[in-house]
Design a protein around this motif. Structure first.
Motif: not given
Lengths: 883, 224
Positions: A496-497, A499-500, A503-504, A507, A788, A797, B92, B94-95, B99, B102-103, B106-107
């Motif tokens: 489920x990651x 889309x993120x 997206x990253x 960019x 993260x 992840x 982050x 680049x988001x 987003x 959302x990180x 989603x994690x």
């Protein structure tokens, strides 16, 4: 202060600086090594070519000319090592009585040579049978007359009584073309074929035999002076050597005008070598330059990957009062240190390669090239570090970085579809060049300089540039408009990651596209080089196979046919197949041609029968037609033209019959054109069914036996030699020996060293691009991975982010690079068709190498990702404390 | 009594440097209960961040006992039970804003519509108009409020904020603390804010003092 700063800087950034130094040292080493290769190969080509030349000059004395004066003139025009007179006498023909029948030939020549001639001019004569002491007969003449050592041959003198001589030995004349060339005639006249009938006599005997003829018909008895010049005074560069050789020849000709004429074999040979030398340079440009550019791009990528670190440090220095000038001075010192160190290491590597690998004998020859390499290394090394530092210091790159995070606007070249335009232009140029069979290297007659048609480079150049831009476009498109599809592809990794992650990556599409393009470039370089080199090596083998006939070849004579050994040869361990092949002679009109009698259904199992050997480009069809037509014959194009033949025409040949050793008319049916055939000469020859020849000529003896080996060919050859020695009169040659001996064309240039260097370098580049660039890129964003991890991302992840990026760069780059690599290899092989003899039918793809390259990329990418993953699993708490 | 979320007994964090031991945290005992509002006051380098990292489960104590009785084992704290706002910029790059939020959702993996939830968190902090911006386009205050939105989006039971206003000017810092407290209004989530700003500390019910790695628990019961 600067020393203190540098000390601290090098201590803190040792890894990155080491990578930058290595990144610069590699292209410098490659550029230096390639340049040294061109110099070394040209020098060795020239050295080998002139070393194998038996006589550099053949000077024909005009009747009545004073030989001593001419010899003086030779000494004044050039330094020579050996010099000897050779007599050339025309005869009305030869005859011999063997087996109760009389054989007669047409007009022939008798040479008079001093007894030490063969030692002073090695390579001019090769003894096949018998002894050197006495009268020698050329192999073809011996076959015509059906004589062997010990037999008597009658010489029919021009206007004189016949003379009988006893044959001591049978010799081959490998340089018959130059030995019997017409001297003093215009270059525009077609080359004169060597005589079919030749005898060689000791000079003293020759003088006695032809004394009377020389007085009565001085036009039929001539004297030549054969000269071997001092090659040590020739410059190592083939073009310069050619010019010097030609000037010496001009000088001599001016001195002896009216009393002698010169055949300059040395200049003729150097003329061919300078063209080959240019081909070597072309190969360097085609194969080497993309590698150097790739390496420089990798250096740039390594240098620019430290921008975040540099910006932080510059900000800190500015806070403490450093001016822009001071910042740039520090950056310049860092750049100079990296450039200096990288260039010195690269230069040392290049020198080591030149001396040990290329065996360059005089380093001074490559000195100008090495100076250029140093300038390129220092200039590029400093610019690669200093320009990004200057951009960072002036804030240019911050704006660029911000712009990168915006929705990217297509570049001008993208909007203009420059990639498609360039690729299209390349395609058109390629089509035009390939269609017209354009020769890239030209060595026009009588012009001292050979030339390269550099415009032919446009096609591959367009393919490289257009391909590179297309990779950028496709990568950016995939991460832009195509990001939905990419997300789907990455689902198994990212869950489920997805889309993120996409997206990253989207960019970072400029950075990602650059990474993909670099990997693609590395793969394209590796694939194109590997395919070209494999095809080249395969063709070199085909060339040798064409000359030698098979893995091992036994060549006998009509009186001692090799086929008598067939049963014993088949019993030798390691022999996979053994088949006889007739090598007879037949008259086509007045022209005596080599004739090969084969079993069309078996020949393909013994040796490579290439489609290129036949005018219809279909070996299978040609051989099948021959098998279906018992009296069929394949003839050369020249014969087809001379006799206006049409398929199905009857062609009457004269073959020697075993019953009376006389030539009799045998009808054949013309069924096709053969251009080349194993063991056949370059000029006209015939190929027919062995069974038919045996029936018509009354003998099924085969002069040649071809062996295909399943193991060590040299061991098989050694066993075959034992059999041949016992019986005598049979020569054994192997493919390996022939491959080493062929030194007349560029396929003789030993590309093994260059191949190993380039292929090794390509793998290193792939490792560097996928591993180093990926690792440095990821380390730049280690802070993001730390965040993260701190937010609770599990190693899996975290891995999803890293593996997704790595896979897109490595797999995307590899797929695009390999595809373009195939295209470029095809273009190279087509454009450089002049290198190959015969031209290849298909590309030889080294799948093992491609697999190793792919595995290297995956391994190095995996190591880079695993390293970053390990470092990011435990959050860098210091990084989370302050900016 | 509210649940005990965190319980520390003689918790120590020691680092080795050049052969000698440095105590970033001297033995400290403490409790954090649901609904607590605690300011951790101390100068830079006093050990505030170390204590927060230990409580967040990002770091491991070298001595003593640290438990999360109402939250579970330390490797199950994030994301979900503990939300963190870091001292340094932690978005982050680049988001974009939504987003970034959302990180953690989603994690965590069990959120049905992470984007909707992220937008709701932004809305609650008045950031709905910057959802498409990337961190480079945000001001310092905006970036810290986005980080705050990210911390609260999962509705954690404990929020740890490490100097959330340290790099902001006074008015922005006040707005940020307001936003933080407002977002927790009516929630029983505990809040521990490390700061060296006494005015920010005064807005918490409880203040802990940290000095040279020593923790002093002092109930100040101040309010704005």
């Amino acid at each position: 202060m600067i020393r203190l700063w540098l000390k601290g800087f090098f201590a803190a950034h040792f890894g990155r600086l080491a990578a930058a130094v290595v990144g610069l040292a590699l292209p410098v080493a490659l550029l230096g090594s390639l340049g040294a290769f061109v110099v070394a190969s040209s020098e060795s080509m020239a050295r080998r070519a002139v070393a194998s030349l038996p006589a550099d000059w053949q000077v024909l004395l005009v009747p009545g000319a004073d030989a001593a004066t001419v010899i003086d003139a030779i000494g004044n025009a050039a330094r020579y090592e050996n010099l000897q007179s050779a007599g050339y006498a025309d005869t009305e023909g030869f005859s011999a009585i063997t087996g109760g029948t009389t054989q007669t030939t047409g007009p022939g020549k008798v040479l008079g040579l001093e007894t030490d001639y063969r030692q002073l001019f090695p390579g001019q004569l090769e003894l096949n049978l018998g002894s050197w002491d006495g009268v020698l007969i050329a192999a073809q003449t011996a076959a015509n007359l059906h004589v062997a050592p010990g037999d008597t041959v009658t010489i029919r003198l021009v206007g004189g009584s016949p003379v009988d001589v006893r044959i001591a030995g049978v010799v081959a004349l490998p340089n018959a073309d130059s030995m019997f060339q017409a001297i003093g005639v215009s270059r525009n006249i077609a080359p004169q074929a060597p005589p079919d009938n030749v005898l060689l006599m000791p000079m003293s005997e020759w003088r006695t035999v032809f004394a009377q003829q020389a007085s009565a018909r001085p036009d039929t008895v001539r004297t030549q002076i054969h000269v071997r010049l001092d090659h040590a005074v020739l410059p190592p560069d083939p073009s310069a050597a050619f010019v010097q050789a030609q000037r010496a020849a001009n000088n001599f000709e001016a001195r002896v005008a009216g009393s002698a004429a010169l055949a300059d074999n040395l200049a003729a040979r150097l003329d061919a070598v300078r063209a080959d030398s240019l081909y070597a340079r072309v190969l360097f440009l085609f194969l080497g330059i993309p590698g150097v550019i790739l390496a420089l791009l990798v250096t740039l990528a390594v240098a620019s990957s430290g921008s975040e670190r540099r910006r932080r440090e510059q900000a800190l220095l500015r806070l403490r009062g450093a001016s822009l000038l001071q910042l740039l001075r520090l950056a310049a010192i860092e750049a100079a240190a990296v450039a200096g160190l990288g260039t010195v290491i690269g230069l040392l590597l290049a020198v080591v390669v030149a001396l040990t690998w290329w065996r360059l004998q005089n380093l001074g020859l490559v000195m100008p090239w090495l100076v250029l390499v140093v300038a390129v290394g220092l200039g590029f090394g400093i610019a690669a570090s200093l320009v990004p530092a200057w951009m960072d210091a002036t804030g240019t790159s911050i704006a660029a970085a911000r712009a990168e995070m915006d929705r990217p606007v297509p570049s001008l070249w993208q909007r203009l579809y420059l990639d498609v335009v360039i690729l299209g232009a390349g395609g058109v140029v390629f089509w035009m060049v390939a269609r017209t069979g354009y020769e890239i290297v030209l060595a026009p007659e009588g012009i001292a300089q050979t030339s390269v048609h550099y415009e032919a480079f446009l096609a591959p150049l367009c393919f490289w540039i257009g391909g590179g831009l297309l990779w950028l476009r496709l990568s950016r498109w995939a991460l832009g408009r195509g990001q939905g599809a990419v997300a789907v592809l990455l689902t198994p990794l990212s869950a489920n990651l997805g889309p993120i992650i996409v997206a990253s990556l989207s960019r970072q599409q400029r950075r990602m596209a650059r990474g993909v393009a670099l990997v693609a470039l590395a793969f394209a370089f590796a694939t194109a080089t590997a395919i070209f080199n494999s095809t080249y090596n395969a063709q070199s083998r085909v060339d040798a196979e064409l000359t030698n006939g098979a893995d091992v070849t036994l060549t006998g004579t009509t009186s001692h046919p090799a086929s008598e050994l067939l049963t014993e040869l088949r019993a030798i361990p390691g022999v996979a197949a053994a088949e006889p092949m007739m090598h007879r002679f037949a008259y086509v009109g007045a022209d005596l041609q080599d004739m090969f009698g084969i079993n069309p259904t078996m020949i393909g199992k013994l040796t490579t029968i290439s489609n290129a050997y036949f005018a219809n480009h279909d070996a299978g069809k040609s051989l099948a037609l021959l098998a279906e037509t018992p009296d069929g014959v394949l003839v050369s194009q020249e014969t087809v033209d001379d006799f206006q033949l049409q398929p199905g025409d009857r062609l009457n040949l004269r073959l020697q019959n075993a019953s009376d050793n006389q030539y009799h008319v045998v009808p054949f049916k013309f069924i096709g054109v053969v251009r080349e055939f194993p063991t056949a000469p370059k000029d006209s020859f015939l190929v027919a069914n062995a069974d038919y020849i045996a029936k018509q000529a009354g003998s099924d003896a085969s002069e040649v036996v071809l062996l295909r080996t399943s193991g060590d060919a040299e061991a098989v050859a050694a066993d075959a030699r034992k059999l041949a020695v016992k019986r005598g009169g049979t020569k054994v040659t192997t493919l390996g020996e022939t491959q080493a001996l062929i030194s007349s064309s560029l396929t003789a240039v030993d590309l093994r060293g260059l191949t190993a260097l380039e292929l090794g370098f390509a793998v290193l580049m792939i490792a560097g691009v996928t591993g180093l660039v990926l690792a440095l890129g990821l380390s730049e964003r280690r802070r993001s991975f730390t965040i993260l991890s701190a937010l609770g991302a599990t190693p899996r992840q975290l891995g999803a982010f890293l593996w997704s990026e790595g896979l897109i760069i490595v797999v995307g780059g590899a797929v695009m690079g390999i595809a373009v690599g195939f295209g470029i290899a095809y273009a190279l092989v087509t454009l450089l068709s002049g290198v190959f003899d015969p031209p290849p039918e298909t590309l030889t793809v080294p799948w093992l190498y491609v697999t190793v390259a792919l595995a290297t990329a995956l391994l190095c990418g995996s190591i880079a990702i695993a390293g970053t993953l390990t470092l990011s699993k435990k959050p860098d708490l210091e990084a989370l404390r302050g900016g | 009594m509210p649940d005990i979320l965190v319980e520390g007994k003689e918790v120590t964090r020691r680092f080795s440097q050049g052969g000698s031991d440095i105590y970033a945290l001297q033995p400290a005992s403490f409790e954090i209960r649901a609904g607590d509002r605690i300011a951790l006051l101390g100068r830079s380098g006093s050990g505030k961040s170390t204590l927060l990292h230990l409580i967040a489960g990002l770091d491991t104590p070298t001595g003593g006992l640290l438990r999360w009785p109402a939250l579970g084992p330390h490797d199950a704290l994030r994301p979900g039970f503990v939300g963190i706002v870091f001292q340094a910029p932690s978005l982050i790059p680049t988001l974009n804003v939504v987003e970034n939020i959302e990180v953690p959702l989603r994690i965590a993996g069990n959120i049905s519509s992470p984007q909707t939830r992220a937008l709701a968190a932004l809305e609650s902090l008045g950031l709905a108009d910057i959802t498409d911006k990337v961190p480079d386009e945000l001001s310092g205050g905006q970036a810290q409020r986005v980080a705050l939105a990210r911390a609260i989006a999962l509705k954690p039971r404990l929020i740890l904020a490490d100097e959330p206003t340290g790099q902001l000017d006074q008015s922005i810092a006040r707005q940020t603390v307001d936003a933080l407290l407002n977002s927790l209004e009516g929630s029983d989530a505990a809040l521990l804010v490390a700061t060296h700003d006494p005015s920010a500390a005064r807005r918490m019910k409880t203040t802990w003092l940290m000095d040279h790695g020593r923790l002093q628990l002092t109930a100040m019961a101040e309010s704005t």
